[in-house]
Enzyme design. Structure first.
Site, short mmCIF file in Angstrom:
data_model
loop_
_atom_site.label_atom_id
_atom_site.label_comp_id
_atom_site.label_asym_id
_atom_site.label_seq_id
_atom_site.Cartn_x
_atom_site.Cartn_y
_atom_site.Cartn_z
CB CYS A 93 -0.99 -0.01 1.15
SG CYS A 93 -2.41 1.04 0.79
CG HIS A 193 -3.40 -2.88 4.18
ND1 HIS A 193 -2.22 -2.46 4.70
CD2 HIS A 193 -3.87 -1.84 3.43
CE1 HIS A 193 -1.99 -1.22 4.27
NE2 HIS A 193 -2.98 -0.83 3.53
N1 GLN Z 1 -1.91 7.00 2.20
C1 GLN Z 1 -2.05 6.18 1.05
C2 GLN Z 1 -3.43 6.30 0.41
O1 GLN Z 1 -4.29 6.72 1.01
C3 GLN Z 1 -1.78 4.73 1.42
C4 GLN Z 1 -2.78 4.21 2.42
C5 GLN Z 1 -2.36 2.88 3.02
O2 GLN Z 1 -1.18 2.49 3.15
N2 GLN Z 1 -3.37 2.11 3.44
O3 GLN Z 1 -3.63 5.91 -0.68
#
Ligand code: GLN
Length: 249
Positions: A93, A193
């Site tokens: 992510c 995740h």
């Molecule tokens: N901040 C990034 C987004 O919103 C990644 C989010 C995350 O790692 N879940 O896309």
């Protein structure tokens, strides 16, 4: 045999229990009489090509990404050289986004990336949240990957770039292309995740085998199967949710 893992920014990029991926790798390695030697690579610390067999980086909010982006970008040449040299990697992510060229946040500011993956990410207004199911092919075998996504970023792969898989349920890279993640050599990037690996033990084994091949300079070993009954059940639940309600705002 010791497998050397470089855990990038464990104190900044670790949401949705992403740290759990390291625990799964360590457990499955030990069941194959392999030892995982995990070292944290933080701000101002070197990532030296050849020193690690596997790099790992988790996810994070825009705020945390902004705190490490310049430092990660400065490690870009070393990480690209390491991956070109056969090191494995798993980037999740926010870490996945910053393994690309940049992440443009919703205010139009660019967070520079390491440029390991041929992609760019642009934050959108609506977050893409929910269960995801992918189909993919690894070492000639058809596989599925199940997990959970929560991101504002829309990731655009360069033409000809290899995604991790095709989306069966969920949003994936941008909610439109029908693909999720990216692969370069032994490096895998994904929005998933959960953490990811407890629900997808075959991918943990694939990463361990690639890291072992980097360590020995030989072929990836074929590990004896483990009893993954619980993991299979977790995968099935996540896959079922992705099929029925993935990819809906
Ligand atoms: N901040 C990034 C987004 O919103 C990644 C989010 C995350 O790692 N879940 O896309």
């Amino acid at each position: 045999m010791k497998l050397r893992v470089g855990h990038l920014y464990p104190d900044y990029l670790n949401i949705y229990a992403d740290r759990g991926n390291i625990a799964v790798l360590a457990r499955r390695a030990s069941l194959r009489r392999l030892e995982l030697d995990v070292s944290a690579i933080g701000i101002g610390q070197e990532a030296t090509p050849g020193e690690h067999d596997l790099f790992y980086v988790g996810g994070g909010q825009d705020r945390e990404q902004a705190l490490i982006a310049a430092d990660l970008a400065a490690k870009g040449a070393a990480l690209r050289e390491a991956v070109a040299g056969g090191a494995a990697a798993l980037a999740v992510c926010g870490g996945y986004q910053l393994f690309g060229r940049f992440y443009r946040d919703r205010y139009g500011g660019d967070l520079p990336g390491a440029g390991v993956f041929p992609l760019e990410t642009y934050a959108g207004e609506r977050r893409m949240i929910g269960d995801v199911l992918l189909e993919c092919s690894f070492s000639g075998e058809q596989r599925t990957v199940a997990g959970f996504e929560n991101h504002a970023g829309r990731t655009i792969l360069d033409k000809g770039a290899e995604p991790l898989g095709r989306v069966i349920g969920g949003f994936g890279n941008d909610g439109q292309s029908g693909f999720e993640g990216c692969r370069v050599g032994r490096a895998v990037g994904t929005y998933l995740h959960g953490p990811l690996l407890p629900r997808n033990p075959w991918l943990a084994d694939w990463l361990l085998a690639q890291a072992a091949a980097h360590r020995t300079g030989g072929q990836p070993p074929v590990f004896e199967p483990l009893d993954d009954e619980l993991e299979a059940a977790a995968h099935a639940v996540s896959a079922g949710r992705a099929r029925t309600r993935g990819g809906r705002y």
